[in-house]
Design a protein around this motif. Structure first.
Motif, short mmCIF file in Angstrom:
data_model
loop_
_atom_site.label_atom_id
_atom_site.label_comp_id
_atom_site.label_asym_id
_atom_site.label_seq_id
_atom_site.Cartn_x
_atom_site.Cartn_y
_atom_site.Cartn_z
N GLU A 214 6.56 38.02 -34.17
CA GLU A 214 6.55 36.69 -33.56
C GLU A 214 7.41 36.66 -32.30
OE1 GLU A 214 4.66 34.07 -34.29
OE2 GLU A 214 3.69 35.25 -35.85
N ALA A 215 8.54 37.33 -32.33
CA ALA A 215 9.42 37.39 -31.16
C ALA A 215 8.72 38.11 -30.01
CB ALA A 215 10.73 38.09 -31.52
N THR A 216 7.98 39.17 -30.32
CA THR A 216 7.24 39.89 -29.27
C THR A 216 6.15 39.01 -28.69
OG1 THR A 216 7.69 42.00 -30.36
CG2 THR A 216 5.88 41.96 -28.79
N VAL A 217 5.44 38.27 -29.55
CA VAL A 217 4.40 37.35 -29.06
C VAL A 217 5.02 36.34 -28.10
CG1 VAL A 217 2.83 35.49 -29.75
CG2 VAL A 217 2.86 37.62 -31.04
N GLN A 218 6.17 35.77 -28.47
CA GLN A 218 6.82 34.79 -27.61
C GLN A 218 7.30 35.43 -26.31
OE1 GLN A 218 6.65 31.52 -28.10
NE2 GLN A 218 5.41 32.20 -29.84
N SER A 219 7.80 36.66 -26.38
CA SER A 219 8.28 37.33 -25.17
C SER A 219 7.14 37.67 -24.22
CB SER A 219 9.08 38.59 -25.51
OG SER A 219 8.23 39.61 -25.98
N LEU A 220 5.92 37.75 -24.75
CA LEU A 220 4.75 38.02 -23.91
C LEU A 220 4.10 36.73 -23.41
CD1 LEU A 220 3.16 40.96 -25.91
CD2 LEU A 220 4.32 41.09 -23.70
N GLY A 221 4.68 35.59 -23.74
CA GLY A 221 4.16 34.32 -23.24
C GLY A 221 3.28 33.58 -24.21
N GLY A 222 3.21 34.03 -25.46
CA GLY A 222 2.40 33.34 -26.48
C GLY A 222 1.01 33.94 -26.60
N TRP A 223 0.31 33.50 -27.65
CA TRP A 223 -1.02 34.06 -27.93
C TRP A 223 -2.03 33.77 -26.82
CZ3 TRP A 223 -2.35 37.78 -31.02
CH2 TRP A 223 -1.55 38.07 -32.13
N GLU A 224 -2.00 32.58 -26.22
CA GLU A 224 -2.96 32.25 -25.16
C GLU A 224 -2.82 33.23 -23.99
OE1 GLU A 224 -0.90 29.92 -26.53
OE2 GLU A 224 -2.40 28.88 -27.76
N ASN A 225 -1.58 33.56 -23.66
CA ASN A 225 -1.33 34.51 -22.57
C ASN A 225 -1.80 35.91 -22.95
OD1 ASN A 225 -0.36 34.77 -19.92
ND2 ASN A 225 1.51 35.72 -20.66
#
Length: 175
Positions: free
Chosen positions: A74-85
């Motif tokens: 989840e932290a990696t997803v957030q660091s990449l700008g979220g799922w939409e990004n």
């Protein structure tokens, strides 16, 4: 143990998502995001059998254990700008690098540890080998690893930019 870099975390994230049968579809936003339970089952490591029951220590509830295991993803997803990004950038990768994408899809969906098909003739490795001009299974696995790394670099490179704003820094550090 040394701290993992943003690239290593992103590669681990991609490998986890692509370990699901519909992993490519998840990265494109076509299939739903795996549940916390599914991610936990994909990430948990089997514990060694001690031969006896071990008592003691603080007990951790299953829900808490699941959340703690999935938290780095989840932290990696957030660091990449979220799922939409991630979905947008994966689609961009697919459009910009069609040759890599056309290798990534069959390699991640068909090339699995233990194999999907055991036919006595080499299984999916043999099928993919014939498809890619007779390359060996070792080369297929190497391609898979390198293409996932290139996708990770792509996600990291474009996660916090529109292509023009080079002075933007993300709120969360990747390292």
């Amino acid at each position: 143990m040394p701290q993992k870099t943003g690239l290593e975390k992103t590669i681990e994230f991609l490998e986890t998502i692509l370990s699901f049968e519909n992993g490519v579809a998840v990265l494109l936003g076509v299939a739903p995001i795996p549940s916390v339970e599914d991610m936990y089952n994909a990430l948990k490591k089997p514990q060694a059998d001690c031969g006896v029951r071990v008592d003691g220590g603080a007990s951790v509830y299953m829900a808490e254990a699941m959340l703690m295991t999935v938290e780095p993803i989840e932290a990696t997803v957030q660091s990449l700008g979220g799922w939409e990004n991630i979905w947008r950038l994966t689609e961009k990768y697919r459009e910009e690098y069609p040759q890599m994408w056309n290798k990534l899809v069959p390699l991640t969906s068909m090339l699995r540890p233990g194999g999907i098909i055991r036919d006595g003739e080499g299984g999916m490795s043999a099928v993919l080998s014939r498809r890619f001009d007779g390359v060996r299974g070792k080369t297929l696995r190497r391609w898979k690893k390198r293409i996932i790394k290139s996708l990770a670099i792509h996600l990291l490179s474009w996660a916090y930019t529109d292509g023009y704003n080079i002075s933007y820094y993300p709120d969360k550090k990747l390292n």
